[in-house]
Design an enzyme around this catalytic site. Structure first.
Site, short mmCIF file in Angstrom:
data_model
loop_
_atom_site.label_atom_id
_atom_site.label_comp_id
_atom_site.label_asym_id
_atom_site.label_seq_id
_atom_site.Cartn_x
_atom_site.Cartn_y
_atom_site.Cartn_z
N HIS A 263 -20.93 -11.37 -44.89
CA HIS A 263 -20.03 -10.69 -44.29
C HIS A 263 -18.65 -10.19 -44.46
O HIS A 263 -18.06 -9.19 -45.24
CB HIS A 263 -19.88 -11.45 -42.94
CG HIS A 263 -18.89 -12.06 -41.75
ND1 HIS A 263 -18.97 -10.86 -40.72
CD2 HIS A 263 -17.35 -11.35 -42.34
CE1 HIS A 263 -17.55 -11.08 -40.09
NE2 HIS A 263 -16.56 -11.40 -41.49
N GLU A 264 -18.38 -11.31 -45.49
CA GLU A 264 -17.12 -11.58 -46.38
C GLU A 264 -17.37 -10.34 -47.61
O GLU A 264 -16.46 -9.71 -48.25
CB GLU A 264 -16.64 -12.31 -47.16
CG GLU A 264 -16.85 -13.88 -45.94
CD GLU A 264 -16.42 -13.36 -45.56
OE1 GLU A 264 -14.80 -12.25 -45.29
OE2 GLU A 264 -15.94 -14.01 -43.75
N HIS A 267 -16.40 -7.13 -46.12
CA HIS A 267 -14.83 -6.76 -46.34
C HIS A 267 -15.13 -6.66 -47.83
O HIS A 267 -13.69 -5.15 -47.84
CB HIS A 267 -13.95 -8.26 -46.07
CG HIS A 267 -14.17 -8.47 -43.78
ND1 HIS A 267 -13.62 -7.30 -43.46
CD2 HIS A 267 -14.64 -9.61 -43.65
CE1 HIS A 267 -13.59 -8.09 -42.26
NE2 HIS A 267 -14.51 -9.55 -42.76
N GLU A 293 -13.34 -5.27 -40.03
CA GLU A 293 -14.29 -6.39 -39.47
C GLU A 293 -16.28 -5.23 -39.09
O GLU A 293 -16.48 -5.71 -39.44
CB GLU A 293 -14.38 -7.32 -37.69
CG GLU A 293 -14.83 -7.87 -37.28
CD GLU A 293 -15.50 -8.87 -38.01
OE1 GLU A 293 -13.91 -9.19 -39.38
OE2 GLU A 293 -15.80 -9.94 -37.69
#
Ligand code: ZN
Length: 499
Positions: A263-264, A267, A293
Site C-alpha cells: 500500500h505505502e 503512494h 489513495e
C-alpha cells in the site's frame, strides 16, 4: 524579475520548509526518543507558521492578481498557468479563514487528541464528547468562511479533494450501497473462509526483508527512498528524490506488513514519479488525497491481492517462511488473503466491506455538521447504522465511534477520499489494461514495469497540475464512477465465493 520568477522563488522556499516539516514528522513517527515530543511540537508549529506567513502576504496577493491577468487565456496544460491556478487556490483558502480560527482549531485538536487516546482505551465516549462538539463547531465556522459553497460539507472536502462536493460523494455512496449491502449478505450466507494461515508464526526480520525486496520489484527506488518501521504505516516525502515509507510487523499476523508495504509503496511510486521540472515547486505533489489513495490501493489490491500476482509470487513467499507455509497451498493462501468478513474496525476491513465503513462515517459527518444529529446522540446513531450495514451489534465505543483518530485530529470530510481512491484504483487499472492488454498476464510473471510506465505517463508525471476531476477524465476517459468498482467486486468475489 518577472512576477512569475518572484512567485517561483518564494514557492521554492515554501517547498523547502514543507519538506523540512515532513522530515521532522517522519522522525517523530520512527526514531525520535519518546521524551522529545514537546520540543518537536514547537519546531513543527514554528515551521508551519512561517509557511503560512510566507503564503498569505499582500505581496503574494498582488503577484497573483498580476499573474491571473497574464495567464487568463493560457491553457492549463501549461505548467506555469497550472502553478498560478494552484497557488491562487491555496492563497484564497489560506486567507479566507481567519488566523484566530486556524489557531483555535489547532489548539482544540491537540487537546482532543490526548483526550481521545485515553477515551478510546477506556471506551469512554462521555469524556470525548465536549471535544467532538467543539471540533465540529469550529469546522462549521470554517465552512462558513466560504459563503458561496453549496453545502457546509463542500469547503471542508475541498481541502482534501479539490473541486469535490457532498452531492457527488452522496451519489457515489448511494450506488455503492445498493450493490455492496446485498453482496455482503450473499457472501455471509456462504461457508466461511478461515484466515488461520495468515496468523501463524512469521519471523519479523524476514517480513521486513521480503517486503523490501518486493517493493523494489514493484519499482520503488531505494536510491531515493527508505523503508522503516512505525506504529502506523505511512508514506511521506522530502522532495521526490527522498521518499520514505514505513510499515509495521506483527509476528502472528503477516498481513499488516505484507499488504501495508504494498500500500505505502503505491503512494511512494507516485511521489517518486513527478517530473524533474517540478523540483522545488508545489506541483510536485499528488493531485488530491483520493488520487493518492488510488495509487496505494492499485498496488495493494489490484496487484497485491490478485490471483495473477500470487501465481508468480507465492513460491518466493513460501520459501521465505518454509516452516510456516510448508503445508499451505497457493489456493488456500489466496483465499485467506481475500476473505470477506464483516468486522468492527475499518483498518482491518476487506475490499468488499471497506467502503461501508466509509459510507457510515460520511453520513455521520453530514448529520453532525448540518445539525440534524447532536454529538451526544452520535454513538447511538453510529451503532444503528452499523447494525443496518453490517448486521452486527457494536459491543463498545472503542470498537465503534471512538476507533479512528480523524475527528479528534480535525480531519472532517477526509474519509470519502478513501472510497474515491478505491473506485479510481479500478478505473485506472482498467484504463491501463485497455492501453496495454498484456499488463494483467504480466503480473503472473512478475512484470510490473509496463503498469508503472502507464501510471507514470498518465498520472504521476502531471503531479498536482490538474484538479482531480480533470486528471481522472484525462487518464481514464471518464469521470469518477462507482460502476467499474462494483463490477470488479462482483466478479472477483462472485468467483471466490461461488455466487
Ligand atoms: Zn493510503
Amino acid at each position: 524579475m518577472s512576477s512569475l520568477s518572484i512567485l517561483k522563488s518564494l514557492l521554492a522556499e515554501v517547498d523547502d520548509l514543507e519538506n523540512a516539516f515532513a522530515m521532522l514528522e517522519w522522525d517523530q513517527a520512527t526514531y525520535m526518543p519518546s521524551g522529545s515530543g514537546e520540543s518537536r511540537a514547537y519546531q513543527m508549529a514554528t515551521l508551519q507558521k512561517i509557511v503560512h506567513e510566507k503564503l498569505t502576504t499582500d505581496e503574494v496577493g498582488h503577484l497573483l492578481d498580476d499573474l491571473n491577468k497574464e495567464y487568463a487565456g493560457v491553457s492549463i496544460d501549461d505548467d506555469d498557468a497550472a502553478l498560478v491556478r494552484l497557488t491562487t487556490r491555496v492563497y484564497q483558502r489560506r486567507t479566507q479563514i481567519p488566523a484566530r480560527l486556524v489557531e483555535e482549531t489547532t489548539r482544540a485538536c491537540s487537546l482532543a487528541q490526548e483526550v481521545w487516546i485515553k477515551a478510546r482505551a477506556e471506551s469512554n465516549f462521555a469524556a470525548f464528547l465536549p471535544h467532538l462538539e467543539r471540533i465540529f463547531d469550529l469546522k462549521r465556522q470554517t465552512a462558513a468562511c466560504f459563503p458561496g459553497a453549496q453545502s457546509v460539507y463542500d469547503p471542508l472536502l475541498d481541502e482534501f479533494e479539490a473541486g469535490g462536493s457532498a452531492a457527488q460523494v452522496r451519489a457515489m455512496f448511494e450506488e455503492l450501497k445498493a450493490a455492496i449491502v446485498p453482496l455482503v449478505q450473499a457472501i455471509a450466507a456462504r461457508p466461511p473462509v478461515s484466515d488461520e494461515v495468515l496468523r501463524r508464526d512469521y519471523d519479523e526480520a524476514q517480513q521486513m526483508a521480503v517486503t523490501s525486496a518486493l517493493i523494489q520489484q514493484f519499482g520503488f527506488d531505494f536510491n531515493r527512498g527508505r523503508q522503516d518501521k512505525s506504529a502506523h504505516p505511512f508514506c511521506t516525502s522530502f522532495g521526490f528524490d527522498d521518499v520514505r515509507v514505513t510499515t509495521r510487523t506483527q509476528r502472528n499476523y503477516v498481513v499488516s506488513c505484507l499488504m501495508g508495504s504494498m500500500h505505502e509503496c503505491g503512494h511512494a511510486l507516485y511521489d517518486q514519479g513527478y517530473p524533474a521540472q517540478y523540483f522545488r515547486t508545489s506541483l510536485a505533489r499528488g493531485a488530491s488525497l483520493g488520487v493518492h489513495e488510488s495509487q496505494s490501493r492499485l498496488w495493494e489490491n489490484l496487484v497485491g491481492r490478485s490471483r495473477a500476482f500470487w501465481d508468480w509470487y507465492y513460491p518466493t513467499f513460501q520459501a521465505a517462511f518454509p516452516a510456516t507455509l510448508r503445508d499451505v497451498s497457493l489456493d488456500n493462501f489466496y483465499r485467506a488473503l481475500n476473505r470477506v468478513q464483516p468486522s468492527f474496525i475499518r483498518v482491518e476491513a476487506d475490499e468488499v466491506t471497506y467502503n461501508l465503513h466509509i459510507l457510515l462515517r460520511f453520513e455521520m459527518e453530514v448529520a453532525l455538521l448540518d445539525g440534524s444529529l447532536a454529538a451526544k446522540d452520535a454513538p447511538e446513531a453510529w451503532n444503528a447504522k452499523f447494525k443496518a450495514y453490517f448486521g452486527l451489534d457494536v459491543p463498545d465505543d472503542r470498537r465503534g465511534i471512538l476507533q479512528d483518530t480523524h475527528w479528534a485530529s480535525g480531519l472532517i470530510a477526509y474519509f470519502p477520499t478513501y472510497t474515491i481512491g478505491n473506485l479510481l484504483s479500478v478505473q485506472l487499472f482498467e484504463a491501463a489494461t485497455r492501453a496495454n492488454p498484456a499488463i494483467p498476464a504480466g503480473l503472473a510473471r512478475g512484470e510490473f514495469a509496463p503498469l508503472l510506465a502507464w501510471l507514470r505517463t498518465n498520472v504521476h508525471q502531471h503531479g498536482r497540475k490538474y484538479l482531480p476531476g480533470e486528471l481522472i477524465q484525462r487518464a481514464t476517459g471518464s469521470p469518477l464512477s462507482a460502476k467499474p468498482y462494483i463490477a470488479y467486486l462482483q466478479q472477483k468475489y462472485g468467483a471466490l465465493y461461488g455466487l
